[in-house]
Write an enzyme that holds these catalytic residues in place. Sequence first.
Site, PDB file in Angstrom:
ATOM      1  N   HIS A  39       9.360  -3.669   2.848  1.00  0.00           N
ATOM      2  CA  HIS A  39       8.909  -3.436   1.312  1.00  0.00           C
ATOM      3  C   HIS A  39       9.665  -3.935   0.917  1.00  0.00           C
ATOM      4  CE1 HIS A  39       5.467  -0.945   2.904  1.00  0.00           C
ATOM      5  NE2 HIS A  39       4.546  -1.948   2.446  1.00  0.00           N
TER       6      HIS A  39
ATOM      7  N   MET B  68       0.568  -1.228  -0.050  1.00  0.00           N
ATOM      8  CA  MET B  68      -0.112   0.278   0.374  1.00  0.00           C
ATOM      9  C   MET B  68       0.531   0.926  -0.305  1.00  0.00           C
ATOM     10  SD  MET B  68      -3.525  -1.026   2.265  1.00  0.00           S
ATOM     11  CE  MET B  68      -3.123  -0.810   3.850  1.00  0.00           C
TER      12      MET B  68
HETATM   13  O1  PAF Z   1      -0.180  -5.996   3.446  1.00  0.00           O
HETATM   14  C1  PAF Z   1       0.005  -5.264   2.900  1.00  0.00           C
HETATM   15  O2  PAF Z   1      -0.081  -3.659   2.865  1.00  0.00           O
HETATM   16  C2  PAF Z   1      -1.844  -5.163   2.231  1.00  0.00           C
HETATM   17  O3  PAF Z   1      -3.110  -5.436   3.146  1.00  0.00           O
HETATM   18  C3  PAF Z   1      -1.831  -5.726   0.964  1.00  0.00           C
HETATM   19  C4  PAF Z   1      -1.467  -7.089   1.277  1.00  0.00           C
HETATM   20  C5  PAF Z   1      -0.635  -5.018   0.075  1.00  0.00           C
HETATM   21  C6  PAF Z   1      -3.079  -5.484   0.513  1.00  0.00           C
HETATM   22  O4  PAF Z   1      -4.306  -4.240  -0.007  1.00  0.00           O
END
Ligand code: PAF
Length: 297
Positions: free
Chosen positions: A31, A24
């Site tokens: 990430h 997100m």
């Molecule tokens: O973990 C996240 O950031 C969100 O829940 C995801 C998997 C991108 C789905 O919107």
Amino acid sequence: MIVVESFADVRAASSGRVGLAPTMGYLHNGHLSLFRAARADCDTVVASIFVNPLQFGPTDDLGRYPRDLDRDAVLAEQAGVDVLFVPSVEEMYPEPPRLELRIADLTDHFEGAHRPGHFEGVAIVVAKLLAGCQPGRAYFGRKDAQQLSVIRRMVADLSFPVEIVPVPTVRESDGLALSSRNTFLSDDDRMAALTLSGGLLAAADAVDAGERDGAVLEALVADRIGSEDGARLEYASLADAATVQPLVELTVDAFLAVAARVGETRLIDNVAFSVGDDSVTVDRGVILEGPSVLEGS
Ligand code: PAF
């Protein structure tokens, strides 16, 4: 790296083994570790950034969720992403979905109980990302332990031809699990937030020392958070990693999960356990060597 806004453009830009890391945005080192894991074993690395309105409840923080696409694009490219997919709400949901995806039982407790509708929203968007991007592998952080279990079950139930790859939680040098929401924490909040990881890491040490009683492990976390005025515990619970049901004793693969409110911010964290024939392996996550990319953001 190219930035695209449609599923068709993701597929046109992808070849060979495709790895997808859904996010997100407002990227942090957690990430980046998904992107690097994908880079290590895929030909095309696709990262998506989409703040999915369907997984936020009316009292959640959709409006204030941090966003900065220019910053994210630089970080994604440095971490080896080939295709950055930034769909609009209209691309993702040309019409409000009529499909409802409820993963029974696995969403009864913990985040599922505290955030009604959350996992249904996660399931829809992840199903659409898998169908539209067609990755052979998809990478998810262990920090969202229940989400990982729910997605694995959805993928199995729907026979999606994708391998779900879990990636360890990344922690700041003081133990705090990385989260885009950490940017909301004041200095005092941040001190209070350390009780989550502090309690979990104490419980992980107890498991290493032979403790298997769920109530004892949960109390190690709850008591630590209870000792801090700035943090309000929502739950601390040992759960079966496959069924996401509360576990009385650590006899199967499991995670010890915690959620607490620190100031205006709701934080979650966990440590995971793999149970072997005569030993338990503890996954505490990995500690960052240097400052996180969230610092100074
Ligand atoms: O973990 C996240 O950031 C969100 O829940 C995801 C998997 C991108 C789905 O919107």
